[in-house]
Scaffold this motif. Structure first.
Motif, PDB file in Angstrom:
ATOM      1  N   ALA A 171       0.853  -1.196   0.000  1.00 38.14           N
ATOM      2  CA  ALA A 171       0.000   0.000   0.000  1.00 38.14           C
ATOM      3  C   ALA A 171       0.885   1.241   0.000  1.00 38.14           C
ATOM      4  O   ALA A 171       0.625   2.216  -0.720  1.00 38.14           O
ATOM      5  CB  ALA A 171      -0.921  -0.015   1.218  1.00 38.14           C
ATOM      6  N   ALA A 172       1.949   1.184   0.783  1.00 43.86           N
ATOM      7  CA  ALA A 172       2.866   2.327   0.826  1.00 43.86           C
ATOM      8  C   ALA A 172       3.517   2.514  -0.539  1.00 43.86           C
ATOM      9  O   ALA A 172       3.599   3.631  -1.053  1.00 43.86           O
ATOM     10  CB  ALA A 172       3.929   2.101   1.899  1.00 43.86           C
ATOM     11  N   TYR A 173       3.950   1.399  -1.155  1.00 42.95           N
ATOM     12  CA  TYR A 173       4.576   1.502  -2.486  1.00 42.95           C
ATOM     13  C   TYR A 173       3.598   2.144  -3.465  1.00 42.95           C
ATOM     14  O   TYR A 173       3.945   3.075  -4.206  1.00 42.95           O
ATOM     15  CB  TYR A 173       5.010   0.127  -3.034  1.00 42.95           C
ATOM     16  N   ALA A 174       2.374   1.646  -3.451  1.00 44.08           N
ATOM     17  CA  ALA A 174       1.395   2.126  -4.435  1.00 44.08           C
ATOM     18  C   ALA A 174       1.120   3.620  -4.236  1.00 44.08           C
ATOM     19  O   ALA A 174       1.122   4.398  -5.190  1.00 44.08           O
ATOM     20  CB  ALA A 174       0.111   1.315  -4.319  1.00 44.08           C
ATOM     21  N   ALA A 175       0.925   4.015  -2.977  1.00 48.17           N
ATOM     22  CA  ALA A 175       0.608   5.425  -2.719  1.00 48.17           C
ATOM     23  C   ALA A 175       1.815   6.318  -2.989  1.00 48.17           C
ATOM     24  O   ALA A 175       1.682   7.421  -3.502  1.00 48.17           O
ATOM     25  CB  ALA A 175       0.156   5.585  -1.271  1.00 48.17           C
ATOM     26  N   GLY A 219       7.690  -7.885 -13.763  1.00 50.48           N
ATOM     27  CA  GLY A 219       8.017  -7.150 -12.532  1.00 50.48           C
ATOM     28  C   GLY A 219       7.018  -6.016 -12.367  1.00 50.48           C
ATOM     29  O   GLY A 219       7.355  -4.935 -11.910  1.00 50.48           O
ATOM     30  N   GLY A 220       5.791  -6.304 -12.729  1.00 51.76           N
ATOM     31  CA  GLY A 220       4.753  -5.266 -12.830  1.00 51.76           C
ATOM     32  C   GLY A 220       4.238  -4.765 -11.491  1.00 51.76           C
ATOM     33  O   GLY A 220       3.569  -3.723 -11.436  1.00 51.76           O
ATOM     34  N   GLY A 221       4.530  -5.485 -10.399  1.00 57.23           N
ATOM     35  CA  GLY A 221       4.123  -5.019  -9.070  1.00 57.23           C
ATOM     36  C   GLY A 221       2.631  -4.759  -8.994  1.00 57.23           C
ATOM     37  O   GLY A 221       1.805  -5.647  -9.266  1.00 57.23           O
ATOM     38  N   THR A 222       2.275  -3.543  -8.638  1.00 57.09           N
ATOM     39  CA  THR A 222       0.857  -3.206  -8.471  1.00 57.09           C
ATOM     40  C   THR A 222       0.210  -2.756  -9.787  1.00 57.09           C
ATOM     41  O   THR A 222      -0.923  -2.303  -9.784  1.00 57.09           O
ATOM     42  CB  THR A 222       0.691  -2.114  -7.398  1.00 57.09           C
ATOM     43  N   GLY A 223       0.956  -2.831 -10.893  1.00 57.96           N
ATOM     44  CA  GLY A 223       0.313  -2.696 -12.203  1.00 57.96           C
ATOM     45  C   GLY A 223       0.339  -1.322 -12.849  1.00 57.96           C
ATOM     46  O   GLY A 223      -0.429  -1.071 -13.781  1.00 57.96           O
ATOM     47  N   ALA A 224       1.239  -0.438 -12.398  1.00 57.80           N
ATOM     48  CA  ALA A 224       1.254   0.931 -12.945  1.00 57.80           C
ATOM     49  C   ALA A 224       1.333   0.946 -14.474  1.00 57.80           C
ATOM     50  O   ALA A 224       0.614   1.698 -15.148  1.00 57.80           O
ATOM     51  CB  ALA A 224       2.430   1.715 -12.363  1.00 57.80           C
ATOM     52  N   LEU A 263       0.724  -8.204  -6.290  1.00 59.70           N
ATOM     53  CA  LEU A 263      -0.250  -8.648  -7.297  1.00 59.70           C
ATOM     54  C   LEU A 263      -1.666  -8.533  -6.730  1.00 59.70           C
ATOM     55  O   LEU A 263      -2.589  -8.087  -7.420  1.00 59.70           O
ATOM     56  CB  LEU A 263       0.034 -10.098  -7.701  1.00 59.70           C
ATOM     57  N   ALA A 264      -1.829  -8.906  -5.464  1.00 61.40           N
ATOM     58  CA  ALA A 264      -3.166  -8.879  -4.852  1.00 61.40           C
ATOM     59  C   ALA A 264      -3.691  -7.442  -4.803  1.00 61.40           C
ATOM     60  O   ALA A 264      -4.852  -7.170  -5.147  1.00 61.40           O
ATOM     61  CB  ALA A 264      -3.114  -9.478  -3.444  1.00 61.40           C
ATOM     62  N   LEU A 265      -2.839  -6.521  -4.409  1.00 64.40           N
ATOM     63  CA  LEU A 265      -3.292  -5.134  -4.318  1.00 64.40           C
ATOM     64  C   LEU A 265      -3.530  -4.540  -5.709  1.00 64.40           C
ATOM     65  O   LEU A 265      -4.497  -3.804  -5.929  1.00 64.40           O
ATOM     66  CB  LEU A 265      -2.266  -4.284  -3.570  1.00 64.40           C
ATOM     67  N   GLY A 266      -2.659  -4.899  -6.656  1.00 65.68           N
ATOM     68  CA  GLY A 266      -2.848  -4.432  -8.030  1.00 65.68           C
ATOM     69  C   GLY A 266      -4.182  -4.897  -8.578  1.00 65.68           C
ATOM     70  O   GLY A 266      -4.910  -4.128  -9.214  1.00 65.68           O
ATOM     71  N   ARG A 267      -4.514  -6.154  -8.276  1.00 70.45           N
ATOM     72  CA  ARG A 267      -5.791  -6.709  -8.751  1.00 70.45           C
ATOM     73  C   ARG A 267      -6.953  -5.910  -8.161  1.00 70.45           C
ATOM     74  O   ARG A 267      -7.905  -5.574  -8.846  1.00 70.45           O
ATOM     75  CB  ARG A 267      -5.871  -8.176  -8.344  1.00 70.45           C
ATOM     76  N   GLU A 268      -6.826  -5.585  -6.868  1.00 73.08           N
ATOM     77  CA  GLU A 268      -7.883  -4.817  -6.184  1.00 73.08           C
ATOM     78  C   GLU A 268      -8.049  -3.433  -6.824  1.00 73.08           C
ATOM     79  O   GLU A 268      -9.160  -2.976  -7.068  1.00 73.08           O
ATOM     80  CB  GLU A 268      -7.439  -4.580  -4.740  1.00 73.08           C
ATOM     81  N   LEU A 269      -6.907  -2.779  -7.078  1.00 71.90           N
ATOM     82  CA  LEU A 269      -6.964  -1.422  -7.650  1.00 71.90           C
ATOM     83  C   LEU A 269      -7.602  -1.428  -9.033  1.00 71.90           C
ATOM     84  O   LEU A 269      -8.319  -0.505  -9.408  1.00 71.90           O
ATOM     85  CB  LEU A 269      -5.550  -0.832  -7.781  1.00 71.90           C
ATOM     86  N   ALA A 270      -7.308  -2.470  -9.784  1.00 76.28           N
ATOM     87  CA  ALA A 270      -7.753  -2.510 -11.186  1.00 76.28           C
ATOM     88  C   ALA A 270      -9.174  -3.034 -11.334  1.00 76.28           C
ATOM     89  O   ALA A 270      -9.769  -2.896 -12.401  1.00 76.28           O
ATOM     90  CB  ALA A 270      -6.797  -3.379 -11.992  1.00 76.28           C
TER      91      ALA A 270
END
Ligand code: SAM
Length: 327
Positions: free
Chosen positions: A56-60, A93-98, A124-131
């Motif tokens: 979450a910190a990375y994404a924000a 290496g897409g991480g949260t999917g930016a 991946l889990a958080l990226g899926r949630e965001l998308a």
């Protein structure tokens, strides 16, 4: 659910809920830990993004900036290959999917199907949630290394990942991307070492039969003498209040510096020249630092150049030059 089309705004909206319930102090601590990890010895044997608060910190903290950097690279690619449209995209290496968000925005009429590969499952889990509800993406656990085999795909993106890999794994990844894709886009921080990794990747792509579409005007040797300078660009990232809360500071924006290469297996139409620094506007003239057919040059555009003068005043760092080049 984020039903709006992918864009910087819809990404921000998706990120807005992320730190809800996480007290600002805890969010700030997670960011600090993350920065310390990233300043430490990468590559590591295990994912840096270990749990949801890291992610979450990375994404924000980083996702709006990596999104804008990839968006900048894709904008230049699209100018050099205006008719090309990927149907499939793999973000390694897409991480949260930016990068998936940036790709979906670049080809918004018919976004390709994106597959995100990463070894950090919480990312991946958080990226899926965001998308969810906004993007058509598949999320898969994969470890980058000599054994990584990618499926055929139109576009491969590798954004802010090479730094985390050993030199051997970097080379293996770029070579594998070139084996399976029509187009490869690699983005790194706009630092001297980020640029060096981009140049090494660029060389491998050319050796694999690719042509550089952007930012370079050709696929010949980079005219920058090693160690004297580094080719990089800048993307303005507007900061939401959430972003400000996590990163501190009060400016409404920040400038993300990035280096990149976009290369294609088909012949692209690269820019004649590219503006390699922020244009300097003086009274009655504009100074443009360019990379072009004659290497690195400085052009002075004055009022006497007529309409070109107005175009030079509007030109930005990273744009192709002259503007007629634009798709
Ligand atoms: C700085 S983040 C960039 C994430 C994303 N590409 C972006 O631009 O926001 C680096 C990513 O690479 C992933 N990564 C690093 N080494 C890896 C490896 N050996 N195998 C798979 N993923 C890896 C990390 O888990 C992380 O998600």
């Amino acid at each position: 659910m984020n039903a709006s089309a992918p864009s910087a705004d819809s990404l921000r909206a998706a990120l807005a809920g992320l730190l809800d319930g996480l007290p600002p102090k805890q969010a700030a601590q997670a960011v600090d830990r993350l920065i310390a990890n990233y300043r430490g010895t990468t590559p590591t044997d295990t994912p840096v993004l270990r749990d949801r608060s890291d992610v979450a910190a990375y994404a924000a903290y980083r996702m709006p900036a990596t999104f804008e950097a990839v968006r900048g690279a894709l904008g230049a690619l699209r100018e050099a290959a205006p008719d090309w449209e990927p149907r499939t995209h793999t973000d390694v290496g897409g991480g949260t999917g930016a990068a998936g968000w940036a790709v979906a925005e670049a080809w918004e009429e018919q976004p390709p199907r994106t597959t995100v590969l990463d070894w950090a499952e919480p990312a991946l889990a958080l990226g899926r949630e965001l998308a969810a509800g906004a993007l058509d993406m598949e999320w898969r656990t994969a470890r980058i290394g000599g054994a990584l085999r990618l499926a055929d795909t139109d576009l491969v993106t590798v954004s802010y990942v090479l730094k985390e890999l050993t030199e051997a794994d970097r080379a293996a990844l770029v070579t594998e991307a070139a084996r399976v894709a029509q187009t490869v886009v690699i983005v790194e921080p706009g630092t001297p070492d980020g640029y060096e990794r981009i140049i090494a990747a660029r060389t491998l792509l050319i050796e694999a039969g690719f042509t550089v579409a952007a930012p370079c005007p050709h696929s010949g040797a980079c005219p920058i003498e090693p160690g004297t300078d580094w080719c990089h660009f800048s993307a303005r990232v507007s900061r939401s209040s959430l972003h400000r809360k996590v990163k501190g500071g009060s400016l409404p924006y920040e400038d993300e510096k990035y280096s990149y290469v976009a290369a294609t297996r088909f012949p692209p139409a690269p820019a004649t020249s590219r503006i390699t620094r922020r244009p300097q506007i003086r009274k009655g003239l504009v100074l443009l630092d360019l990379c072009g057919p004659d290497g690195l040059t400085r052009d002075t555009v004055t009022k006497r150049h007529g309409p070109l003068y107005k175009q030079a005043r509007d030109a930005e760092w990273g744009d192709s030059w002259p503007p007629e080049d634009e798709g």
